[in-house]
Write a protein that holds these residues in place. Structure first.
Motif, PDB file in Angstrom:
ATOM      1  N   GLY A  69       0.861  -1.211  -0.038  1.00  0.00           N
ATOM      2  CA  GLY A  69      -0.047   0.017  -0.015  1.00  0.00           C
ATOM      3  C   GLY A  69       0.776   1.088   0.109  1.00  0.00           C
ATOM      4  O   GLY A  69       0.185   2.099   0.378  1.00  0.00           O
ATOM      5  N   GLY A  70       2.070   1.143  -0.211  1.00  0.00           N
ATOM      6  CA  GLY A  70       2.877   2.350  -0.322  1.00  0.00           C
ATOM      7  C   GLY A  70       2.678   3.312  -1.329  1.00  0.00           C
ATOM      8  O   GLY A  70       3.216   4.106  -1.397  1.00  0.00           O
ATOM      9  N   MET A  71       1.739   2.906  -2.462  1.00  0.00           N
ATOM     10  CA  MET A  71       1.430   3.587  -3.609  1.00  0.00           C
ATOM     11  C   MET A  71       0.165   4.333  -3.492  1.00  0.00           C
ATOM     12  O   MET A  71      -0.220   4.990  -4.448  1.00  0.00           O
ATOM     13  N   ARG A  72      -0.442   4.050  -2.357  1.00  0.00           N
ATOM     14  CA  ARG A  72      -1.948   4.573  -2.167  1.00  0.00           C
ATOM     15  C   ARG A  72      -1.707   6.059  -1.451  1.00  0.00           C
ATOM     16  O   ARG A  72      -2.593   6.163  -0.688  1.00  0.00           O
ATOM     17  N   ILE A  73      -1.253   6.794  -2.118  1.00  0.00           N
ATOM     18  CA  ILE A  73      -1.282   8.242  -1.643  1.00  0.00           C
ATOM     19  C   ILE A  73      -2.458   8.940  -1.735  1.00  0.00           C
ATOM     20  O   ILE A  73      -2.972   8.677  -2.980  1.00  0.00           O
ATOM     21  N   GLY A  74      -2.951   9.515  -0.923  1.00  0.00           N
ATOM     22  CA  GLY A  74      -4.598  10.033  -0.697  1.00  0.00           C
ATOM     23  C   GLY A  74      -5.478   8.947  -0.454  1.00  0.00           C
ATOM     24  O   GLY A  74      -6.598   9.381   0.031  1.00  0.00           O
ATOM     25  N   TYR A  75      -5.331   7.684  -0.564  1.00  0.00           N
ATOM     26  CA  TYR A  75      -6.539   6.623  -0.187  1.00  0.00           C
ATOM     27  C   TYR A  75      -6.151   6.150   1.321  1.00  0.00           C
ATOM     28  O   TYR A  75      -7.004   6.071   1.996  1.00  0.00           O
ATOM     29  N   LEU A  76      -4.963   5.885   1.746  1.00  0.00           N
ATOM     30  CA  LEU A  76      -4.915   5.577   2.756  1.00  0.00           C
ATOM     31  C   LEU A  76      -4.239   6.723   3.876  1.00  0.00           C
ATOM     32  O   LEU A  76      -3.939   7.812   3.253  1.00  0.00           O
ATOM     33  N   LYS A  77      -4.205   6.441   5.162  1.00  0.00           N
ATOM     34  CA  LYS A  77      -3.618   7.831   6.030  1.00  0.00           C
ATOM     35  C   LYS A  77      -2.035   7.771   5.613  1.00  0.00           C
ATOM     36  O   LYS A  77      -1.475   6.767   5.471  1.00  0.00           O
ATOM     37  N   ASN A  78      -1.881   9.196   5.757  1.00  0.00           N
ATOM     38  CA  ASN A  78      -0.409   9.599   5.673  1.00  0.00           C
ATOM     39  C   ASN A  78       0.561   8.708   6.229  1.00  0.00           C
ATOM     40  O   ASN A  78       1.584   8.299   5.609  1.00  0.00           O
ATOM     41  N   VAL A  79       0.587   8.538   7.640  1.00  0.00           N
ATOM     42  CA  VAL A  79       1.419   7.800   8.290  1.00  0.00           C
ATOM     43  C   VAL A  79       1.488   6.078   7.951  1.00  0.00           C
ATOM     44  O   VAL A  79       2.480   5.684   7.847  1.00  0.00           O
ATOM     45  N   GLU A  80       0.337   5.790   7.660  1.00  0.00           N
ATOM     46  CA  GLU A  80       0.142   4.308   6.927  1.00  0.00           C
ATOM     47  C   GLU A  80       1.031   4.282   5.449  1.00  0.00           C
ATOM     48  O   GLU A  80       1.471   3.211   5.442  1.00  0.00           O
ATOM     49  N   VAL A  81       0.840   5.323   4.554  1.00  0.00           N
ATOM     50  CA  VAL A  81       1.337   5.062   3.287  1.00  0.00           C
ATOM     51  C   VAL A  81       2.978   5.123   3.700  1.00  0.00           C
ATOM     52  O   VAL A  81       3.774   4.228   3.086  1.00  0.00           O
ATOM     53  N   ILE A  82       3.547   5.918   4.352  1.00  0.00           N
ATOM     54  CA  ILE A  82       4.954   6.151   4.743  1.00  0.00           C
ATOM     55  C   ILE A  82       5.246   4.839   5.305  1.00  0.00           C
ATOM     56  O   ILE A  82       6.385   4.237   4.928  1.00  0.00           O
ATOM     57  N   PHE A  83       4.643   4.333   6.345  1.00  0.00           N
ATOM     58  CA  PHE A  83       5.009   3.105   7.020  1.00  0.00           C
ATOM     59  C   PHE A  83       5.070   1.810   6.033  1.00  0.00           C
ATOM     60  O   PHE A  83       6.089   1.045   5.990  1.00  0.00           O
ATOM     61  N   SER A  84       4.194   1.932   5.081  1.00  0.00           N
ATOM     62  CA  SER A  84       4.028   0.790   4.062  1.00  0.00           C
ATOM     63  C   SER A  84       5.047   0.952   3.150  1.00  0.00           C
ATOM     64  O   SER A  84       5.873  -0.312   2.832  1.00  0.00           O
ATOM     65  N   VAL A 124      11.332   9.222   1.096  1.00  0.00           N
ATOM     66  CA  VAL A 124       9.894   8.717   0.961  1.00  0.00           C
ATOM     67  C   VAL A 124       9.276   9.513   2.045  1.00  0.00           C
ATOM     68  O   VAL A 124       8.144   9.972   1.727  1.00  0.00           O
ATOM     69  N   ILE A 125       9.744   9.762   3.410  1.00  0.00           N
ATOM     70  CA  ILE A 125       9.246  10.587   4.296  1.00  0.00           C
ATOM     71  C   ILE A 125       8.746  12.103   3.739  1.00  0.00           C
ATOM     72  O   ILE A 125       7.465  12.555   3.930  1.00  0.00           O
ATOM     73  N   VAL A 126       9.606  12.722   3.145  1.00  0.00           N
ATOM     74  CA  VAL A 126       9.395  13.978   2.895  1.00  0.00           C
ATOM     75  C   VAL A 126       8.492  13.946   1.546  1.00  0.00           C
ATOM     76  O   VAL A 126       7.402  14.901   1.602  1.00  0.00           O
ATOM     77  N   TRP A 127       8.720  13.293   0.554  1.00  0.00           N
ATOM     78  CA  TRP A 127       7.922  13.271  -0.760  1.00  0.00           C
ATOM     79  C   TRP A 127       6.477  13.010  -0.329  1.00  0.00           C
ATOM     80  O   TRP A 127       5.611  13.524  -0.945  1.00  0.00           O
ATOM     81  N   ILE A 128       6.157  11.599   0.379  1.00  0.00           N
ATOM     82  CA  ILE A 128       4.795  11.508   0.810  1.00  0.00           C
ATOM     83  C   ILE A 128       4.193  12.610   1.505  1.00  0.00           C
ATOM     84  O   ILE A 128       3.011  12.734   1.048  1.00  0.00           O
ATOM     85  N   ASN A 129       4.795  13.000   2.367  1.00  0.00           N
ATOM     86  CA  ASN A 129       4.037  14.114   3.125  1.00  0.00           C
ATOM     87  C   ASN A 129       3.801  15.341   2.402  1.00  0.00           C
ATOM     88  O   ASN A 129       2.746  15.917   2.344  1.00  0.00           O
ATOM     89  N   ILE A 130       4.722  15.580   1.325  1.00  0.00           N
ATOM     90  CA  ILE A 130       4.227  16.737   0.409  1.00  0.00           C
ATOM     91  C   ILE A 130       2.904  16.204  -0.554  1.00  0.00           C
ATOM     92  O   ILE A 130       2.304  17.118  -0.828  1.00  0.00           O
TER      93      ILE A 130
END
Length: 472
Positions: A69-84, A124-130
């Protein structure tokens, strides 16, 4: 609306693609400027060879990112996408580290590899947050019309409110207002309709209406829906049919599943032996009580067996003889027990149950006979979970939590049973790693959470279990 949804999907894919591209560029840079410099004295690569190595990394990263689920930006919670995505990145890098070590015929010096992993993690952390910030500002939450029955809707509203970045329940309407009133309301300015706990007859009318008017629909499935989802599609001449078979797993599937169980259990036993030894010593030293805890559980067809766990509770935890689920902040759990439950070390002795054949690696978690009897009094369909062998982990553990309600666990386990495949087992094994590291998955039940205990049957009827009506 369809154009907007397509655009949202495209934006999500582009953001995920940029995230993966950044990680791949880091790997390519380190490969050319560091790793290959150590490898070339053993192996000479042509330009195509370099591209092949990088292509293997791309395939692995895409596979694990998509699975976790690391590619589900906007679908999962932000912290879960980063974690995944971090889990996917670490797994891919472990595999490629082993690949490079084989090339140099020794363990590759870890320091440059760790530098790459740290840089990838920061990216990963910086880009997914942005990306998540951009996504939330460009695409507002979806406005929902919730159609419900007479049962309380507090629980589902809490769940929707936990994702205010994605959903906004704009209005709730009781089905008692009539199907026509719901149809008229659904044509207002809502982005989707949620059909929650209403009769099948009313649900079907609204479902067909929304489908005909291209209105997005979220439906709470009933047990027959889950069963039919796994049915085989047949055609009797020009008439479509759904087939649900009298057996669940074919003899070939059972054989392959058993082989995978034995191989994985023996391998994991060898790897985890030092941790099991340390856990046994810690449990014994804390209070001098027994190391292992044996408990009667049920597997295929209700057959009883003794499940093994490292003891995590006091010796007198159930001296009154009453079976009960662990709750949050349960005073019966010892300090050592809290730790081994958190990291799931208490489950390791169940490898012996798998080797013996009482359990499988993947399957519905086995329950105690007393609790099953209590569930069956208010939920007869709970027996369906025992159509397959009990498991160390399962669909309900991967997609639910420890404190997921019994009715929802039943539907999740039925989804596994009715859609079984060897690939699904392998996928759930990989996804279990994420569950083991995700803290929410080990929470106990709330003190006021609905279970299927007989004394709470009236409370269940009011708030616990959705009505299947014709589906019962």
């Amino acid at each position: 609306m369809r154009k907007l949804e397509s655009f949202k999907r495209l934006v999500m894919l582009c953001m995920s693609g940029v995230c993966l591209a950044g990680q791949i560029l880091f790997y390519a840079w380190f490969w050319y400027n560091d790793y290959y410099q150590s490898i070339k004295q053993y192996l000479k690569f042509s330009e195509k060879g370099h591209w092949l190595v990088i292509a293997i990394y791309v395939i692995l990263l895409f596979f694990f990112s998509n699975m976790y689920g690391g590619m589900r930006i906007g679908y999962l919670k932000n912290v879960e996408v980063i974690f995944s995505q971090l889990i996917a990145t670490i797994l891919v890098n472990v595999i490629t580290y082993a690949q490079i070590s084989l090339m140099v015929r020794m363990l590759y010096p870890p320091s440059p590899y760790l530098r790459m992993v740290v840089l990838q993690a920061l990216w990963v952390i910086v880009w997914i947050n942005i990306s998540s910030l951009i996504y939330r500002n460009v695409f507002p939450p979806r406005k929902l019309l919730l159609v419900h029955g007479e049962r309380p809707i507090d629980d589902i509203l809490v769940k929707f409110n936990s994702r205010k970045d994605k959903f906004e329940v704009s209005k709730c309407i009781n089905i008692s207002a009539g199907v026509e009133a719901v149809k008229k309301e659904s044509l207002e300015r809502y982005d989707a309709v949620v059909l929650w706990d209403i009769s099948i007859a009313d649900r079907n009318k609204i479902l067909k209406f929304c489908y005909g008017h291209s209105i997005r629909i979220y439906v709470m499935p009933k047990i027959p829906d889950v069963i039919l989802k796994g049915a085989e599609e047949l055609h009797l001449f020009d008439t479509p049919l759904f087939l649900t078979r009298e057996y669940v797993l074919t003899i070939e599937q059972r054989f392959i599943k058993r082989c995978i169980d034995l191989f994985c259990a023996l391998l994991l036993f060898l790897i985890s032996s030092p941790f099991m030894l340390l856990t046994a010593i810690a449990v014994k030293l804390y209070d001098g009580g027994p190391i292992l805890y044996k408990q009667v559980r049920c597997t295929t067809g209700g057959r009883q067996f003794s499940i093994l766990k490292f003891r995590s509770m006091r010796v007198d935890a159930e001296e009154d003889g009453v079976a009960r689920l662990a709750s949050k902040k349960d005073s019966r759990i010892t300090p050592v027990g809290k730790f081994i439950r958190k990291v799931r070390l208490d489950e390791l002795p169940q490898l012996f149950n798998i080797i013996k054949g009482d359990m499988s690696f993947i399957g519905p978690r086995p329950e105690r006979p007393e609790i099953i009897a209590q569930y069956l009094e208010v939920m007869p369909e709970f027996v369906y979970r025992m159509k397959v062998k009990a498991g160390l982990a399962g669909y309900a553990q991967v997609y639910g939590k420890y404190n997921t309600t019994p009715y929802d666990k039943l539907k999740l386990d039925l989804a596994y049973i009715e859609n079984y495949s060897v690939w699904l087992d392998l996928k759930l094994m990989l996804l279990t790693l994420k569950v083991l590291l995700w803290p929410d998955s080990t929470e106990g039940v709330e003190t006021d959470q609905i279970t299927a205990m007989k004394k709470e049957q009236e409370k269940n009827n009011q708030a616990g279990r959705p009505d299947d009506q014709e589906g019962q």
